[in-house]
Every structure is written in structure tokens, then in C-alpha cells.
Design a protein around this motif. Structure first.
Motif, PDB file in Angstrom:
ATOM      1  N   UNK A 236       0.847  -1.201   0.000  1.00  0.00           N
ATOM      2  CA  UNK A 236       0.000   0.000   0.000  1.00  0.00           C
ATOM      3  C   UNK A 236       0.879   1.246   0.000  1.00  0.00           C
ATOM      4  N   UNK A 237       1.946   1.212   0.800  1.00  0.00           N
ATOM      5  CA  UNK A 237       2.862   2.351   0.880  1.00  0.00           C
ATOM      6  C   UNK A 237       3.596   2.546  -0.438  1.00  0.00           C
ATOM      7  N   UNK A 238       4.042   1.459  -1.043  1.00  0.00           N
ATOM      8  CA  UNK A 238       4.718   1.534  -2.338  1.00  0.00           C
ATOM      9  C   UNK A 238       3.808   2.153  -3.391  1.00  0.00           C
ATOM     10  N   UNK A 239       2.556   1.710  -3.444  1.00  0.00           N
ATOM     11  CA  UNK A 239       1.598   2.276  -4.399  1.00  0.00           C
ATOM     12  C   UNK A 239       1.399   3.766  -4.176  1.00  0.00           C
ATOM     13  N   UNK A 240       1.331   4.163  -2.922  1.00  0.00           N
ATOM     14  CA  UNK A 240       1.013   5.553  -2.592  1.00  0.00           C
ATOM     15  C   UNK A 240       2.154   6.505  -2.901  1.00  0.00           C
ATOM     16  N   UNK A 241       3.378   6.076  -2.687  1.00  0.00           N
ATOM     17  CA  UNK A 241       4.530   6.979  -2.735  1.00  0.00           C
ATOM     18  C   UNK A 241       5.390   6.860  -3.984  1.00  0.00           C
ATOM     19  N   UNK A 242       5.364   5.730  -4.671  1.00  0.00           N
ATOM     20  CA  UNK A 242       6.375   5.447  -5.702  1.00  0.00           C
ATOM     21  C   UNK A 242       5.825   5.470  -7.119  1.00  0.00           C
ATOM     22  N   UNK A 243       4.624   5.973  -7.319  1.00  0.00           N
ATOM     23  CA  UNK A 243       4.003   6.026  -8.645  1.00  0.00           C
ATOM     24  C   UNK A 243       3.786   7.480  -9.025  1.00  0.00           C
ATOM     25  N   UNK A 244       4.262   7.863 -10.207  1.00  0.00           N
ATOM     26  CA  UNK A 244       4.163   9.262 -10.632  1.00  0.00           C
ATOM     27  C   UNK A 244       4.106   9.332 -12.156  1.00  0.00           C
ATOM     28  N   UNK A 245       3.228  10.189 -12.656  1.00  0.00           N
ATOM     29  CA  UNK A 245       3.104  10.389 -14.106  1.00  0.00           C
ATOM     30  C   UNK A 245       2.904   9.079 -14.865  1.00  0.00           C
ATOM     31  N   UNK A 246       2.054   8.232 -14.303  1.00  0.00           N
ATOM     32  CA  UNK A 246       1.666   7.015 -15.003  1.00  0.00           C
ATOM     33  C   UNK A 246       2.612   5.843 -14.890  1.00  0.00           C
ATOM     34  N   UNK A 247       3.642   5.941 -14.040  1.00  0.00           N
ATOM     35  CA  UNK A 247       4.598   4.841 -13.929  1.00  0.00           C
ATOM     36  C   UNK A 247       5.208   4.795 -12.535  1.00  0.00           C
ATOM     37  N   UNK A 248       5.669   3.613 -12.140  1.00  0.00           N
ATOM     38  CA  UNK A 248       6.399   3.461 -10.887  1.00  0.00           C
ATOM     39  C   UNK A 248       7.836   3.945 -11.080  1.00  0.00           C
ATOM     40  N   UNK A 249       8.371   4.577 -10.033  1.00  0.00           N
ATOM     41  CA  UNK A 249       9.747   5.073 -10.075  1.00  0.00           C
ATOM     42  C   UNK A 249      10.658   4.051  -9.378  1.00  0.00           C
ATOM     43  N   UNK A 250      11.486   3.345 -10.135  1.00  0.00           N
ATOM     44  CA  UNK A 250      12.298   2.270  -9.549  1.00  0.00           C
ATOM     45  C   UNK A 250      13.178   2.728  -8.394  1.00  0.00           C
ATOM     46  N   UNK A 251      13.759   3.946  -8.500  1.00  0.00           N
ATOM     47  CA  UNK A 251      14.675   4.389  -7.447  1.00  0.00           C
ATOM     48  C   UNK A 251      13.935   4.610  -6.131  1.00  0.00           C
ATOM     49  N   UNK A 252      12.653   5.007  -6.194  1.00  0.00           N
ATOM     50  CA  UNK A 252      11.866   5.187  -4.977  1.00  0.00           C
ATOM     51  C   UNK A 252      11.409   3.830  -4.424  1.00  0.00           C
ATOM     52  N   UNK A 253      10.991   2.940  -5.326  1.00  0.00           N
ATOM     53  CA  UNK A 253      10.569   1.606  -4.888  1.00  0.00           C
ATOM     54  C   UNK A 253      11.703   0.892  -4.158  1.00  0.00           C
TER      55      UNK A 253
END
Length: 323
Positions: A227-244
Motif C-alpha cells: 500500500x505504501x509503495x503504491x502511494x509513494x512510488x508512482x508518478x506520471x503514469x509509472x512506478x519510479x524504480x529508485x523510490x521503490x
């Protein structure tokens, strides 16, 4: 997000007296809640956050109070619940129950401000929460499990709006896939279950507080991470690997994921994305509240997460997170 119950000056004066807060100087509604009505209260003794609920039971509020007490004692970044003069964790008021919290220091970050260092700090504190609460004996089942979400989708599938009924059918497929990918033997414990960006305060690069523990329950630890990963690591239509990767790296400083959790993280992430897509449709898109009382959240942002996860599959998520 909305104000559902309007509390007036008389109600706040009664509340301030019950809690021993001194004369009321100011109260302002905060339209930030899908179920509750929230206020900022200023009295002679300081600033407070006031939450009014008409749906949370006394049992659930006592569970929350006991959990927050443990977190405060363990120096976890959590809000301080204020008790009434009689030592009660909440007050019956205006057809519901009021909880009062000391106002939290810090600020909420915007998505543009996020760095891997922020996510590593966030993950570390989430791992600490899971570790510290191992000693907590209170229990509350997740009120938004797959059966509940499935019921929402069945209801939405009958909606006359063709777009909504079509999306409901799509989400039902994702839910079935998520459930087949979630194992039943992963470790469980107390989870926050709602660690969104607007539920965390920061002082510089340091987490000063997690708050909004009203959805806290006993469920899979990996679900909380997802849930935390979904909330914080997704931006502009894609997941950000460095944040994940930073989130998982920080989390595992305090608590290592066991192999079965690594395998099931995809199922938990997909379930979480479906759950929040459905709840945002119900709570915001279909809400009958007028615009001046509702600050809506777009369900399409979580629909995009659902589709991205379904496209990448378990292998794609493992590559993205590095676990």
C-alpha cells in the motif's frame, strides 16, 4: 475528502471543557476525510486536531488509543491522543464520537519533493512500526478485505454508468488475479493500512509522525508495504524504480522480508490498487456532497496503478523493487 458533520461554537466549547483545554479561540474545518469530519482547534492551551466520526465504534477507537499509547512509549513517530478529564480516549458528541490529538509538527511533502532518501527513511519507520508492535495484543480484522472489495465491485458492476460498470468488470479480473498471487502463510501483525503521503509529517528529511491510524488493523505486513509503495512510488503514469528500491531498502533495515513475502508482494500491490480504485469511486466520484464540502480524489490514478501492475506482473514488480 469532506466535512460530514458541522460542529458549531457550542459543540467546541463543550468539547474544550470535557478535555480541559481552556477557552476556545478558533476552530476551522479541514475537508480531508472520506468518512470523518476533521477540524483544527486552537484553545488557550494550544493547537489540536479534532476528528468526529459517526461510523467508528467505541471498540475500534479503543483499539486505536491502545496502539497509539504503545507507539508513543516506544518513541515511534505517532500522534499523541489527548484523553478527556475522566481519562476516556473519546467523547460522545453530536451524534458521533470525537477524538482529540495534539497538533503535529512538520510538513507534508509533495510528489515533486520526493527523493530516494525520503523513501528510505519512510521504509525504515514502517519497518520499525511493524517490529515494535509485535508486543501489541490488541486485534482488529481488516475492515476492507477482499470480500468487502469484491462486494463493492459487484455493486459498481450494476451501475447504470457504462464506464463505471466496465471498470468494475476490469477490476474484478484484477482482484481475482491478486488473490491468486497472495499467499495465506505470510507473517501478519499490526499494520497502518493507509500510509499515504498526506498521512506523514516531515521535519526536513526525517519522518516526524505517521498519523491517521483509524484503519490500523491486524493483517499481512507485506500488504502494508505494498500500500505504501503504491502511494509513494508512482508518478506520471509509472512506478519510479529508485523510490521503490529505497522504500524496500529502508524497510529491511528494521525487518527483513521473508521469501514468501517477496513472492506475494505483487498480489498485495495489485489488491491495494484495486481496493483504492473502488473506494475512491464510492467515496468521491459518486458522492452527493456539494463541491464546497468535498475535496475529491481521482479514482483514475489508482486505476492506472492497477493497469500498470497487471501489465508488469510479478516478475516485473520484483525487478522494479529489487527484492
Amino acid at each position: 475528502m469532506a466535512l460530514y458533520t458541522l460542529l458549531d461554537a457550542a459543540a467546541f466549547n463543550l468539547l474544550a471543557e470535557a478535555y480541559g483545554l481552556g477557552p476556545v479561540r478558533e476552530f476551522i474545518g479541514i475537508p480531508q476525510g472520506s468518512i470523518n469530519s476533521n477540524y483544527r482547534l486552537v484553545t488557550a492551551s494550544g493547537r489540536f486536531f479534532v476528528r468526529h466520526t459517526t461510523v467508528r465504534s467505541a471498540e475500534v477507537l479503543r483499539f486505536e488509543a491502545e496502539l497509539l499509547s504503545l507507539l508513543n512509549e516506544s518513541h515511534c513517530p505517532a500522534p499523541r491522543l489527548v484523553s478527556t478529564r475522566e481519562g476516556a480516549p473519546f467523547l460522545e458528541l453530536e451524534g458521533g464520537r470525537v477524538s482529540v490529538f495534539a497538533w503535529l509538527a512538520g510538513e507534508e511533502l509533495t510528489r515533486a519533493q520526493l527523493t530516494p532518501e525520503h523513501l528510505e527513511s519512510l521504509g525504515l519507520e514502517l519497518g520499525k512500526l511493524h517490529r515494535v508492535t509485535l508486543s501489541f495484543s490488541g486485534s482488529r480484522p481488516n475492515p476492507y478485505g477482499p470480500e468487502v472489495v469484491g462486494g463493492w465491485l459487484e455493486e459498481l458492476g450494476r451501475h447504470p454508468d457504462a464506464e463505471l460498470s466496465s471498470i468494475a468488470g476490469e477490476l474484478q479480473g484484477y482482484l481475482a488475479r491478486a488473490e491468486s498471487a497472495r499467499g495465506g502463510l505470510e507473517p501478519r501483525g499490526i499494520i497502518h493500512a493507509d500510509l499515504f503521503m498526506d498521512n506523514v509529517k516531515w521535519l526536513g528529511d526525517r519522518v516526524s509522525a505517521f498519523f491517521d491510524f483509524e484503519m490500523a488493523c491486524r493483517d499481512f505486513y507485506a500488504l502494508d508495504v505494498a500500500i505504501t509503495l503504491n502511494a509513494w512510488c508512482f508518478d506520471n503514469g509509472a512506478y519510479r524504480p529508485e523510490l521503490c528500491r529505497a522504500l524496500l531498502r529502508g524497510y529491511q533495515v528494521e525487518r527483513s522480508l521473508v521469501p514468501v513475502e517477496r513472492e506475494s508482494l505483487f498480489g498485495h500491490a495489485l489488491f491495494g490498487a484495486v481496493r483504492y480504485t473502488a473506494s475512491r469511486i464510492r467515496d468521491f466520484h459518486l458522492s452527493g456532497l456539494p463541491p464546497d464540502k468535498l475535496a475529491p480524489k481521482d479514482f483514475r490514478t489508482y486505476l492506472a496503478r492497477s493497469r500498470a501492475l497487471a501489465h508488469m506482473g510479478p516478475e516485473g514488480l520484483r525487478a522494479l523493487t529489487g527484492v
